[in-house]
Write a protein that holds these residues in place. Structure first.
Motif, mmCIF file in Angstrom:
data_model
loop_
_atom_site.group_PDB
_atom_site.id
_atom_site.type_symbol
_atom_site.label_atom_id
_atom_site.label_comp_id
_atom_site.label_asym_id
_atom_site.label_seq_id
_atom_site.Cartn_x
_atom_site.Cartn_y
_atom_site.Cartn_z
ATOM 1 N N ASP A 147 0.832 -1.197 0.000
ATOM 2 C CA ASP A 147 0.000 0.000 0.000
ATOM 3 C C ASP A 147 0.875 1.260 0.000
ATOM 4 O O ASP A 147 2.063 1.195 0.342
ATOM 5 N N PRO A 148 0.327 2.417 -0.373
ATOM 6 C CA PRO A 148 1.150 3.629 -0.532
ATOM 7 C C PRO A 148 1.988 4.004 0.687
ATOM 8 O O PRO A 148 3.166 4.360 0.538
ATOM 9 N N TRP A 149 1.406 3.963 1.890
ATOM 10 C CA TRP A 149 2.168 4.363 3.075
ATOM 11 C C TRP A 149 3.298 3.390 3.374
ATOM 12 O O TRP A 149 4.375 3.791 3.815
ATOM 13 N N THR A 150 3.080 2.111 3.087
ATOM 14 C CA THR A 150 4.160 1.138 3.288
ATOM 15 C C THR A 150 5.219 1.279 2.209
ATOM 16 O O THR A 150 6.405 1.033 2.458
ATOM 17 N N VAL A 151 4.815 1.677 0.995
ATOM 18 C CA VAL A 151 5.798 1.986 -0.051
ATOM 19 C C VAL A 151 6.733 3.092 0.436
ATOM 20 O O VAL A 151 7.961 3.007 0.291
ATOM 21 N N THR A 206 0.150 -3.506 -4.980
ATOM 22 C CA THR A 206 -0.328 -2.148 -4.718
ATOM 23 C C THR A 206 -1.707 -1.949 -5.328
ATOM 24 O O THR A 206 -2.609 -1.379 -4.705
ATOM 25 N N VAL A 207 -1.884 -2.448 -6.549
ATOM 26 C CA VAL A 207 -3.168 -2.319 -7.246
ATOM 27 C C VAL A 207 -4.238 -3.147 -6.545
ATOM 28 O O VAL A 207 -5.357 -2.678 -6.307
ATOM 29 N N LEU A 208 -3.899 -4.400 -6.201
ATOM 30 C CA LEU A 208 -4.869 -5.268 -5.538
ATOM 31 C C LEU A 208 -5.280 -4.703 -4.185
ATOM 32 O O LEU A 208 -6.457 -4.746 -3.810
ATOM 33 N N PHE A 209 -4.312 -4.157 -3.451
ATOM 34 C CA PHE A 209 -4.628 -3.551 -2.155
ATOM 35 C C PHE A 209 -5.629 -2.410 -2.338
ATOM 36 O O PHE A 209 -6.624 -2.309 -1.620
ATOM 37 N N ALA A 210 -5.367 -1.558 -3.330
ATOM 38 C CA ALA A 210 -6.230 -0.400 -3.560
ATOM 39 C C ALA A 210 -7.657 -0.812 -3.911
ATOM 40 O O ALA A 210 -8.629 -0.194 -3.442
ATOM 41 N N PHE A 211 -7.815 -1.872 -4.714
ATOM 42 C CA PHE A 211 -9.135 -2.281 -5.155
ATOM 43 C C PHE A 211 -9.878 -3.141 -4.135
ATOM 44 O O PHE A 211 -11.108 -3.108 -4.071
#
Length: 208
Positions: free
Chosen positions: A30-34, A169-174
């Motif tokens: 996810d973005p914050w973990t990135v 990242t995409v799967l987390f977002a969706f």
């Protein structure tokens, strides 16, 4: 109250554990973990500890937004990254694409369950959630706009620093939104109290 406190702490621990699983999967986070991963690569500080530090600095941004932290906010800063770091230490290496996807999806499910637990305990939003709701209240922007602006900025900075961006990242977002939408009503302590009293619970907007 005891049930709510236990639910809060279990939820925060599981949230960090789920994030650690997505890191171990190596397919994107996810973005914050990135962002935490990117900073960790350049500083040598563990990802979990970086997550705690980021939470503290995000909390400082609440000041101009006139947001007030709750017990859950402080506990979030202290426990999520600590849990993540602990699980990263003990989690065995993951190899093979099937195992990677299994760990990734398992991590997303754990994060969704954890979100339902700690949000449903109603002890205040996490620092990142509060940043977005604070922007919404102060600036009048829709929450989805605040969320997109913050998370895309965080994602870009993290990616430039070397954080892992990928299919995960995409799967987390969706997936995370619909999964939390399912988990939260099942774990909402206010809903249970209202139901036991025979009252209709007030609608609550979950933040994750």
């Amino acid at each position: 109250m005891v049930r709510r406190v236990i639910q809060l702490f279990v939820g925060l621990f599981l949230y960090g554990a789920g994030c650690a699983m997505t890191v171990e999967a190596g397919l994107g986070v996810d973005p914050w973990t990135v962002l935490a991963e990117g900073i960790s690569l350049h500083t040598g500080i563990g990802i979990g500890w970086v997550a705690n530090i980021l939470g503290f600095f995000v909390l400082l941004l609440w000041i101009p937004l006139r947001q007030k932290p709750g017990i859950g906010t402080i506990a979030n800063i202290l426990l999520v990254g600590t849990s993540m770091q602990f699980v990263l230490w003990i989690f065995p290496p993951v190899s093979g694409i099937v195992a990677q996807f299994a760990v990734l999806l398992g991590g997303i499910l754990v994060v969704a369950l954890a979100s339902g637990l700690y949000i449903g305990a109603h002890f205040g939003p996490g620092p990142r959630d509060g940043l977005m709701t604070g922007m919404h209240r102060r600036l009048g922007w829709p929450i989805w706009t605040c969320r997109a602006l913050v998370e895309l900025t965080v994602l870009l900075i993290g990616w430039l620093l070397g954080g892992t961006v990928g299919i995960g990242t995409v799967l987390f977002a969706f997936l995370i939104g619909p999964l939390v939408h399912v988990a939260l009503p099942l774990l909402d302590t206010r809903r249970e109290i209202a139901a036991s009293a025979g009252a209709q619970p007030k609608a609550d907007v979950p933040h994750w």
